[in-house]
Design a protein around this motif. Structure first.
Motif, PDB file in Angstrom:
ATOM      1  N   THR A  84      37.326  48.583  37.372  1.00 46.96           N
ATOM      2  CA  THR A  84      36.308  49.199  38.227  1.00 46.96           C
ATOM      3  C   THR A  84      35.680  48.127  39.117  1.00 46.96           C
ATOM      4  N   ARG A  85      35.267  48.592  40.330  1.00 51.65           N
ATOM      5  CA  ARG A  85      34.638  47.690  41.315  1.00 51.65           C
ATOM      6  C   ARG A  85      35.452  46.414  41.471  1.00 51.65           C
ATOM      7  N   VAL A  86      36.727  46.606  41.776  1.00 56.96           N
ATOM      8  CA  VAL A  86      37.628  45.467  41.824  1.00 56.96           C
ATOM      9  C   VAL A  86      37.745  44.964  43.268  1.00 56.96           C
ATOM     10  N   THR A  87      37.808  43.640  43.414  1.00 61.84           N
ATOM     11  CA  THR A  87      37.960  43.007  44.730  1.00 61.84           C
ATOM     12  C   THR A  87      38.936  41.854  44.612  1.00 61.84           C
ATOM     13  N   LEU A  88      39.932  41.853  45.503  1.00 62.30           N
ATOM     14  CA  LEU A  88      40.876  40.751  45.595  1.00 62.30           C
ATOM     15  C   LEU A  88      40.757  40.141  46.984  1.00 62.30           C
ATOM     16  N   GLY A  89      40.860  38.833  47.066  1.00 59.59           N
ATOM     17  CA  GLY A  89      40.778  38.172  48.364  1.00 59.59           C
ATOM     18  C   GLY A  89      41.515  36.858  48.357  1.00 59.59           C
ATOM     19  N   GLY A  90      41.837  36.388  49.556  1.00 62.59           N
ATOM     20  CA  GLY A  90      42.529  35.116  49.651  1.00 62.59           C
ATOM     21  C   GLY A  90      42.734  34.709  51.092  1.00 62.59           C
ATOM     22  N   GLN A  91      43.453  33.605  51.265  1.00 68.78           N
ATOM     23  CA  GLN A  91      43.735  33.098  52.601  1.00 68.78           C
ATOM     24  C   GLN A  91      45.138  32.517  52.633  1.00 68.78           C
ATOM     25  N   ALA A  92      45.897  32.900  53.665  1.00 68.45           N
ATOM     26  CA  ALA A  92      47.219  32.348  53.919  1.00 68.45           C
ATOM     27  C   ALA A  92      47.210  31.783  55.331  1.00 68.45           C
ATOM     28  N   ARG A  93      47.394  30.487  55.422  1.00 65.69           N
ATOM     29  CA  ARG A  93      47.264  29.800  56.712  1.00 65.69           C
ATOM     30  C   ARG A  93      45.880  30.123  57.304  1.00 65.69           C
ATOM     31  N   SER A  94      45.829  30.728  58.506  1.00 71.66           N
ATOM     32  CA  SER A  94      44.537  31.035  59.128  1.00 71.66           C
ATOM     33  C   SER A  94      44.143  32.494  58.950  1.00 71.66           C
ATOM     34  N   THR A  95      44.845  33.231  58.108  1.00 79.29           N
ATOM     35  CA  THR A  95      44.558  34.649  57.892  1.00 79.29           C
ATOM     36  C   THR A  95      43.855  34.833  56.553  1.00 79.29           C
ATOM     37  N   ALA A  96      42.631  35.364  56.622  1.00 77.24           N
ATOM     38  CA  ALA A  96      41.874  35.683  55.409  1.00 77.24           C
ATOM     39  C   ALA A  96      41.967  37.190  55.169  1.00 77.24           C
ATOM     40  N   TRP A  97      42.154  37.596  53.910  1.00 76.35           N
ATOM     41  CA  TRP A  97      42.292  39.002  53.582  1.00 76.35           C
ATOM     42  C   TRP A  97      41.444  39.347  52.372  1.00 76.35           C
ATOM     43  N   GLU A  98      41.096  40.621  52.265  1.00 74.22           N
ATOM     44  CA  GLU A  98      40.316  41.091  51.116  1.00 74.22           C
ATOM     45  C   GLU A  98      40.655  42.555  50.880  1.00 74.22           C
ATOM     46  N   ILE A  99      40.846  42.911  49.604  1.00 74.95           N
ATOM     47  CA  ILE A  99      41.129  44.285  49.208  1.00 74.95           C
ATOM     48  C   ILE A  99      40.127  44.663  48.125  1.00 74.95           C
ATOM     49  N   GLY A 100      39.477  45.790  48.313  1.00 73.08           N
ATOM     50  CA  GLY A 100      38.519  46.265  47.318  1.00 73.08           C
ATOM     51  C   GLY A 100      38.728  47.740  47.025  1.00 73.08           C
ATOM     52  N   ALA A 101      38.313  48.178  45.827  1.00 70.11           N
ATOM     53  CA  ALA A 101      38.424  49.593  45.455  1.00 70.11           C
ATOM     54  C   ALA A 101      37.358  49.909  44.418  1.00 70.11           C
ATOM     55  N   ASP A 102      36.897  51.172  44.454  1.00 73.96           N
ATOM     56  CA  ASP A 102      35.933  51.579  43.425  1.00 73.96           C
ATOM     57  C   ASP A 102      36.578  51.551  42.047  1.00 73.96           C
ATOM     58  N   ARG A 103      37.876  51.990  42.007  1.00 66.37           N
ATOM     59  CA  ARG A 103      38.597  51.970  40.736  1.00 66.37           C
ATOM     60  C   ARG A 103      40.077  51.808  41.039  1.00 66.37           C
ATOM     61  N   ALA A 104      40.729  50.968  40.254  1.00 61.84           N
ATOM     62  CA  ALA A 104      42.175  50.776  40.389  1.00 61.84           C
ATOM     63  C   ALA A 104      42.789  50.844  39.002  1.00 61.84           C
ATOM     64  N   ARG A 105      43.917  51.525  38.921  1.00 62.89           N
ATOM     65  CA  ARG A 105      44.601  51.654  37.636  1.00 62.89           C
ATOM     66  C   ARG A 105      46.095  51.539  37.884  1.00 62.89           C
ATOM     67  N   GLY A 106      46.804  51.073  36.892  1.00 64.34           N
ATOM     68  CA  GLY A 106      48.226  50.890  37.073  1.00 64.34           C
ATOM     69  C   GLY A 106      48.899  50.457  35.784  1.00 64.34           C
ATOM     70  N   ARG A 107      50.231  50.287  35.912  1.00 61.71           N
ATOM     71  CA  ARG A 107      51.007  49.858  34.745  1.00 61.71           C
ATOM     72  C   ARG A 107      51.849  48.656  35.121  1.00 61.71           C
ATOM     73  N   ILE A 108      51.744  47.622  34.311  1.00 57.80           N
ATOM     74  CA  ILE A 108      52.526  46.407  34.486  1.00 57.80           C
ATOM     75  C   ILE A 108      53.704  46.451  33.530  1.00 57.80           C
TER      76      ILE A 108
END
Length: 729
Positions: free
Chosen positions: A70-94
């Motif tokens: 819940t309230r998950v946020t992923l972020g990072g930077q590749a070269r000069s591009t910064a990105w961020e992904i957020g969601a109220d809830r994320a679920r999945g299977r690994i």
């Protein structure tokens, strides 16, 4: 033979193994859930926070490999591009078994209200070292069935989404592939800078990207690997504009509804034939005059068999546009993307224009090679711009009317009502040739640094421009000619700013000036002529006040365009009908003199630089003697020679700082010889004169207006005095 009790032992062992497995799974789940909800896991995940960070509020795992956050946020930077992904809830299977072969495989992921942000940042991070055994990420199915928000720089897309995507990526420069994916978005909005541009949009898109390594297809080159379909139907907000008197435009959106429709199919960088984009945008414009108009701007793009056709039409806008339309074609169906010079080379077509323009900023690069040259203006332009292979082509013709132009050239400012015309004509060798003419119907003339200090006014100033080549190279071949005739100078006293503060001063008079100047970039040459005519010019020269007519026929040649000083070969200066008004004892009428400059330099600064050598023809030497002393102060034999016929003379004249210097002055005829020098550096002059008639001679030493006559050894005394020009050098 089966041992006694064996059949009963097997179920017990199986139950024991099952209990152990259940306990193991339970322990695994307890440990996993504890880690998910404790601060211990984050440092393990965020080992390189500058490249990747992950944060979540909480979560749980109810079966090995199946996780909810819940309230998950992923972020990072590749070269000069910064990105961020957020969601109220994320679920999945690994999938767990692929972990054994360095593969992190997500069998499925579902996200609620995802938010994606991409932006460019500085400084850029270096690329990580390439590794063939780097971790491989596989996303077998990523599903969204909720709201979605995507931010790219200042642009935003948001709406209700149904999406499914599949891709894989090997880290550290490994291959990436987007497998067939789709997006359906409804009730969508597009914003830029917080301003809503498109609303109530329905978007259907499908895409795939061939497997590749990103370093081999950087930036927009990835489009060569993209196969995509886009269907867009949306309402576009209208635009309200207000035009100020200085032609500045302020805009805002309105509630009026436009329309945007797109049917685009892209196959490895090429739009498929039949692809289309249509935009209708309502415009409501209020001009500074108070006039208001409503209209509609239209843009249409069509992909044909071998090219892309673009049509643009703008409605009439009071005080700005009467007509503006473009019909352009881009060779091939490839998307028009940077670098732009390569895209311009694909462009053909016509632009029809009838509008006002607030400035000439667009053509300033044309004059970059010209020293202190500026052309500014505003007015109305009407005509056609024809483009062939991205360049202005023959058939281009523009007419400017009802304009106000300001021209700065040769340290002067010319300002006035104007009209102009520019044409592109066929040139030699197939190159296009620019021929343009700017006419200032009426103009004021002033120093460039003080446009309010008007020196005079005139009519019909012509600025003629010619050059060969395209806009990028036209500046290197530009030929500029500036000419006008009979500009009126109502008060010559306004020109004292060009003279040194001591020595000579214009008191009154009127005149006129003609000019014909030329700047040739290819030859790196500047020069021309000007003709100054003055009547009843009254000036003071030290203690003398003179009045007469003046003619200056100047021939100017500069060493290069960068030079501000001009040589004066062939320049002629004539004084006619000159009389000495004061002192009364020196009164002379009808005197004349003509000077031919054999060498010299001048500029148009304030005061102007001046250094000339002149050959002079004089009616007589009376005014020369009056410069050094009054006639009654000279010996009797000198007074008898004052009017003794015409004389040939020579002199060197120079401005030295605030001083005016005349040196190497010589005059003679069949009866006498004069030589002298004089310097004006204050209220009174200083100098020396030597006059000779046969064996008789006299010297005059002037020191700040105090005079001393020398009758004995006059020549030897004069020759012992230092020359002013030589001393200055």
């Amino acid at each position: 033979m089966t041992p006694v009790g064996a059949p009963a032992a097997r179920p017990r062992r199986m139950l024991r193994l099952l209990r152990i497995a259940l306990v193991g799974v339970a322990a695994y789940l307890v440990l996993a859930n504890a880690l998910i909800n404790s601060p211990l896991l984050e440092p393990l995940v965020n080992r390189k926070p500058e490249r990747f960070q992950m944060d979540w509020q909480g979560g749980w795992m109810l079966w090995p490999g199946r996780i909810t956050l819940t309230r998950v946020t992923l972020g990072g930077q590749a070269r000069s591009t910064a990105w961020e992904i957020g969601a109220d809830r994320a679920r999945g299977r690994i999938a767990l078994w692929p972990l054994l072969r360095r593969e992190l495989r997500f069998a499925w992921i579902e996200a609620d209200a995802p938010r994606v942000s991409v932006r460019q940042v500085e400084p850029a991070l270096p690329a990580p070292p390439h590794g063939e055994r780097a971790l491989r990420l596989v996303f077998d199915q990523v599903r969204v069935d909720s709201t979605l928000r995507l931010d790219v720089g200042d642009a935003t897309l948001e709406g209700l989404a149904q999406a499914e995507a599949r891709w894989y990526q090997q880290l550290r420069g490994g291959p990436f592939e987007l497998l067939p994916s789709r997006l359906h978005l409804q009730q969508a909005r597009m914003l830029h800078g917080g301003r809503v541009l498109v609303h109530d949009a329905t978007i259907d898109a499908a895409a795939r990207i061939d497997a590749h390594r990103r370093r081999e297809h950087p930036g927009a080159a990835i489009l060569d690997l993209l196969v995509a379909e886009l269907r867009l139907d949306a309402d576009a907000f209208g635009l309200v504009a207000s035009i100020a008197e200085d032609m500045q435009v302020a805009t805002r959106t309105s509630a009026d509804s436009g329309r945007i429709e797109a049917r685009l199919d892209l196959d490895h960088g090429l739009l498929a034939p039949g692809s289309a984009l249509d935009l209708r945008l309502p415009l409501a414009v209020t001009a500074f005059s108070g006039l208001t108009t409503d209209g509609e701007a239209r843009l249409a793009l069509r992909a044909r068999d071998d090219d892309l056709a673009l049509a643009l039409d703008l409605p009439p806008i009071p005080d700005l546009i009467q007509r503006a339309s473009a019909r352009l074609v881009l060779a091939s169906r490839r998307l028009p993307l940077p670098p732009w010079p390569q895209q311009l080379a694909r462009l053909d077509g016509d632009i029809e224009l009838d509008s006002k323009f607030p400035s000439l900023a667009a053509i300033r690069p044309l004059f970059r090679r010209l020293q202190d040259f500026e052309l500014e203006g505003r007015g109305e332009v009407k005509g056609r711009i024809r483009v062939t292979a991205g360049h202005l082509a023959p058939g281009t013709a523009l007419a400017i009317r009802d304009a106000e132009f300001g021209l700065s050239a040769y340290a002067h400012r010319f300002q006035g009502a104007a009209h102009a015309r520019a044409d592109i004509e066929p040139g030699d060798g197939g190159e296009a040739r620019l021929v343009a003419s700017v006419v200032l119907d009426r103009f004021d003339l002033a120093p460039a640094g003080k446009p309010d200090a008007v020196l005079g006014s005139g009519r019909d100033l012509r600025l003629e421009l010619a050059g060969t080549g395209q806009m990028q190279t036209l500046a290197d071949s530009l030929d500029v000619r500036l000419r006008f005739r009979d500009a009126r100078l109502p008060d010559l006293a306004r020109f004292n700013r060009y003279l040194p503060p001591h020595g000579v001063k214009l008191l009154a008079g009127r005149g006129s000036i003609d000019a014909d100047m030329r700047m040739q970039v290819a030859e790196n040459r500047s020069g021309g002529t000007f003709l100054l005519r003055a009547t009843e010019a009254t000036l003071s020269l030290g203690e003398l006040v003179l009045r007469g007519n003046l003619l200056v026929d100047a021939h100017l040649a500069a060493a290069s365009l960068a030079e501000r000083q001009f040589h004066l070969p062939g320049t002629r200066i004539a004084l006619q009908h000159v009389g000495i008004l004061r002192p009364e004892s020196e009164t002379t009428r009808g005197w004349w003199g003509v000077a031919e400059l054999k060498d010299g330099l001048m500029d148009f600064e304030q005061p102007m630089a001046l250094a000339v050598d002149a050959q002079v023809k004089l009616r007589d030497v009376a005014p020369l003697l009056s410069v050094f002393a009054q006639r009654r102060q000279f010996p009797t034999w000198i007074r008898r020679l004052i009017d003794a016929g015409e004389a040939d003379a020579s002199a060197r004249l120079q401005r030295q700082g605030e001083c005016l210097v005349v040196d190497d002055m010589r005059a003679n005829n069949d009866r006498f010889d004069l030589e002298g020098r004089i310097r004006y550096c204050g209220e009174q002059p200083s100098g020396q004169l030597h006059a000779r008639w046969g064996v008789l001679g006299v010297g005059v030493d002037v020191d700040n207006g105090q005079r001393q006559f020398r009758l004995k050894g006059a020549k030897k005394w004069f020759e012992a005095q230092p020359g002013y020009v030589r001393a200055a050098n």
